[in-house]
Design a protein around this motif. Structure first.
Motif, PDB file in Angstrom:
ATOM      1  N   ALA A   1       0.993  -1.244  -0.181  1.00 23.83           N
ATOM      2  CA  ALA A   1      -0.115  -0.108   0.118  1.00 23.83           C
ATOM      3  C   ALA A   1       1.067   1.099   0.020  1.00 23.83           C
ATOM      4  O   ALA A   1       1.972   1.322   0.839  1.00 23.83           O
ATOM      5  CB  ALA A   1      -1.026  -0.185   1.166  1.00 23.83           C
ATOM      6  N   GLY A   2       0.536   2.243  -0.630  1.00 21.40           N
ATOM      7  CA  GLY A   2       1.453   3.465  -0.783  1.00 21.40           C
ATOM      8  C   GLY A   2       2.342   3.383  -1.997  1.00 21.40           C
ATOM      9  O   GLY A   2       2.771   4.483  -2.449  1.00 21.40           O
ATOM     10  N   ASP A   3       2.758   2.163  -2.595  1.00 18.09           N
ATOM     11  CA  ASP A   3       3.557   1.987  -3.688  1.00 18.09           C
ATOM     12  C   ASP A   3       2.973   2.590  -4.901  1.00 18.09           C
ATOM     13  O   ASP A   3       1.802   2.713  -5.278  1.00 18.09           O
ATOM     14  CB  ASP A   3       3.949   0.769  -4.151  1.00 18.09           C
ATOM     15  N   SER A   4       3.725   2.690  -6.284  1.00 22.80           N
ATOM     16  CA  SER A   4       3.489   2.850  -7.398  1.00 22.80           C
ATOM     17  C   SER A   4       3.755   1.851  -8.361  1.00 22.80           C
ATOM     18  O   SER A   4       4.534   0.899  -8.204  1.00 22.80           O
ATOM     19  CB  SER A   4       4.198   4.340  -7.863  1.00 22.80           C
ATOM     20  N   LEU A   5       3.069   1.899  -9.323  1.00 20.79           N
ATOM     21  CA  LEU A   5       3.234   0.842 -10.302  1.00 20.79           C
ATOM     22  C   LEU A   5       2.623   1.580 -11.978  1.00 20.79           C
ATOM     23  O   LEU A   5       1.811   2.063 -11.671  1.00 20.79           O
ATOM     24  CB  LEU A   5       2.394  -0.478 -10.372  1.00 20.79           C
ATOM     25  N   ARG A   6       3.457   0.881 -12.899  1.00 22.07           N
ATOM     26  CA  ARG A   6       3.083   1.334 -14.246  1.00 22.07           C
ATOM     27  C   ARG A   6       2.457   0.391 -14.886  1.00 22.07           C
ATOM     28  O   ARG A   6       3.511  -0.731 -15.251  1.00 22.07           O
ATOM     29  CB  ARG A   6       4.106   2.037 -14.903  1.00 22.07           C
ATOM     30  N   LEU A   7       1.482   0.173 -15.514  1.00 21.67           N
ATOM     31  CA  LEU A   7       0.707  -0.715 -16.415  1.00 21.67           C
ATOM     32  C   LEU A   7       1.177  -0.387 -17.985  1.00 21.67           C
ATOM     33  O   LEU A   7       0.944   0.872 -18.219  1.00 21.67           O
ATOM     34  CB  LEU A   7      -0.501  -1.171 -16.140  1.00 21.67           C
ATOM     35  N   THR A   8       1.422  -1.408 -18.593  1.00 22.43           N
ATOM     36  CA  THR A   8       1.514  -1.049 -20.377  1.00 22.43           C
ATOM     37  C   THR A   8       0.672  -1.587 -21.005  1.00 22.43           C
ATOM     38  O   THR A   8       0.262  -3.071 -20.839  1.00 22.43           O
ATOM     39  CB  THR A   8       2.991  -1.134 -20.843  1.00 22.43           C
ATOM     40  N   CYS A   9       0.207  -1.254 -21.987  1.00 26.48           N
ATOM     41  CA  CYS A   9      -0.728  -2.145 -22.942  1.00 26.48           C
ATOM     42  C   CYS A   9      -0.108  -1.836 -24.484  1.00 26.48           C
ATOM     43  O   CYS A   9       0.000  -0.801 -24.909  1.00 26.48           O
ATOM     44  CB  CYS A   9      -2.124  -1.742 -23.013  1.00 26.48           C
ATOM     45  N   ALA A  10       0.533  -2.938 -24.713  1.00 25.71           N
ATOM     46  CA  ALA A  10       1.151  -2.898 -26.109  1.00 25.71           C
ATOM     47  C   ALA A  10       0.185  -3.413 -27.230  1.00 25.71           C
ATOM     48  O   ALA A  10      -0.589  -4.531 -27.090  1.00 25.71           O
ATOM     49  CB  ALA A  10       2.336  -3.757 -26.136  1.00 25.71           C
ATOM     50  N   ALA A  11      -0.111  -2.690 -28.388  1.00 26.69           N
ATOM     51  CA  ALA A  11      -0.974  -3.042 -29.394  1.00 26.69           C
ATOM     52  C   ALA A  11      -0.274  -3.292 -30.692  1.00 26.69           C
ATOM     53  O   ALA A  11       0.626  -2.806 -30.933  1.00 26.69           O
ATOM     54  CB  ALA A  11      -1.730  -1.928 -29.693  1.00 26.69           C
ATOM     55  N   SER A  12      -1.128  -4.143 -31.420  1.00 24.82           N
ATOM     56  CA  SER A  12      -0.687  -4.540 -32.733  1.00 24.82           C
ATOM     57  C   SER A  12      -1.792  -4.809 -33.704  1.00 24.82           C
ATOM     58  O   SER A  12      -2.894  -4.893 -33.151  1.00 24.82           O
ATOM     59  CB  SER A  12       0.169  -5.988 -32.728  1.00 24.82           C
ATOM     60  N   GLY A  13      -1.533  -4.738 -34.971  1.00 30.01           N
ATOM     61  CA  GLY A  13      -2.812  -4.986 -35.674  1.00 30.01           C
ATOM     62  C   GLY A  13      -2.978  -3.583 -36.551  1.00 30.01           C
ATOM     63  O   GLY A  13      -1.882  -2.563 -36.999  1.00 30.01           O
ATOM     64  N   ARG A  14      -4.036  -3.399 -36.797  1.00 32.36           N
ATOM     65  CA  ARG A  14      -4.642  -2.001 -37.539  1.00 32.36           C
ATOM     66  C   ARG A  14      -4.098  -0.717 -36.849  1.00 32.36           C
ATOM     67  O   ARG A  14      -3.780  -0.939 -35.563  1.00 32.36           O
ATOM     68  CB  ARG A  14      -6.142  -1.887 -37.610  1.00 32.36           C
ATOM     69  N   THR A  15      -4.275   0.092 -37.296  1.00 27.13           N
ATOM     70  CA  THR A  15      -3.571   1.590 -36.726  1.00 27.13           C
ATOM     71  C   THR A  15      -4.079   1.775 -35.442  1.00 27.13           C
ATOM     72  O   THR A  15      -5.111   2.061 -35.225  1.00 27.13           O
ATOM     73  CB  THR A  15      -3.906   2.711 -37.603  1.00 27.13           C
ATOM     74  N   PHE A  16      -3.268   1.944 -34.514  1.00 27.51           N
ATOM     75  CA  PHE A  16      -3.459   2.143 -33.160  1.00 27.51           C
ATOM     76  C   PHE A  16      -3.934   3.387 -32.979  1.00 27.51           C
ATOM     77  O   PHE A  16      -5.086   3.443 -32.028  1.00 27.51           O
ATOM     78  CB  PHE A  16      -2.091   2.018 -32.250  1.00 27.51           C
ATOM     79  N   SER A  17      -3.815   4.452 -33.467  1.00 29.87           N
ATOM     80  CA  SER A  17      -4.370   6.060 -33.383  1.00 29.87           C
ATOM     81  C   SER A  17      -5.642   6.068 -33.749  1.00 29.87           C
ATOM     82  O   SER A  17      -6.261   6.904 -33.679  1.00 29.87           O
ATOM     83  CB  SER A  17      -3.580   6.831 -33.904  1.00 29.87           C
ATOM     84  N   THR A  18      -6.432   4.991 -34.210  1.00 29.31           N
ATOM     85  CA  THR A  18      -7.933   5.054 -34.652  1.00 29.31           C
ATOM     86  C   THR A  18      -8.801   4.443 -33.561  1.00 29.31           C
ATOM     87  O   THR A  18      -9.934   4.414 -33.703  1.00 29.31           O
ATOM     88  CB  THR A  18      -8.132   4.243 -35.721  1.00 29.31           C
ATOM     89  N   TYR A  19      -7.985   3.875 -32.463  1.00 29.25           N
ATOM     90  CA  TYR A  19      -8.831   3.260 -31.481  1.00 29.25           C
ATOM     91  C   TYR A  19      -8.993   4.249 -29.966  1.00 29.25           C
ATOM     92  O   TYR A  19      -7.755   4.568 -29.714  1.00 29.25           O
ATOM     93  CB  TYR A  19      -8.115   1.935 -31.112  1.00 29.25           C
TER      94      TYR A  19
END
Length: 123
Positions: free
Chosen positions: A14-32
């Motif tokens: 409790a009190g800690d930090s964490l960073r989650l990452t979501c990596a995408a592949s396929g159709r142009t990511f910026s359209t989502y």
């Protein structure tokens, strides 16, 4: 179609930090439009945060606002969830999701989902 994979979960105190990452592949990511959801044992999947296609607009659940920050890097086909001041009630499997429409808080409106990454916060 887009495929998404989450990473970055783990066991923290409790009190800690964490960073989650979501990596995408396929159709142009910026359209989502992208979102983060979470599901704790015995509970329904709930909205955490969402971000617009170009990253200029975000939405947060009241329970995480001020502690979590969603962001994206379209050049890297990646989305992030920076989490600070974690609480035991943040313990859940966190899912990355994508949809072609506008930002939404509703899980059923997202078309593509990752397998999830476990975040456990000990007290």
């Amino acid at each position: 179609q887009v495929q998404v994979v989450e990473s970055g979960g783990g066991l923290v105190q409790a009190g800690d930090s964490l960073r989650l990452t979501c990596a995408a592949s396929g159709r142009t990511f910026s359209t989502y439009t992208m979102g983060w959801f979470r599901q704790a044992p015995g509970k329904e999947r709930e909205f955490v945060a969402a971000i617009s296609r170009n990253g200029d607009a975000t939405s947060y659940a009241a329970s995480v606002k001020g502690r979590f920050t969603i962001s994206r890097g379209n050049a890297k086909n990646t989305m992030y969830l920076q989490m600070i001041s974690l609480k035991p009630e943040d313990t859940a499997v966190y899912y990355c999701a994508a949809r072609l429409g506008l930002r939404s808080l509703m899980a059923y409106e997202y078309d593509y989902w990752g397998q999830g990454t476990q975040v456990t916060v000990s007290s």
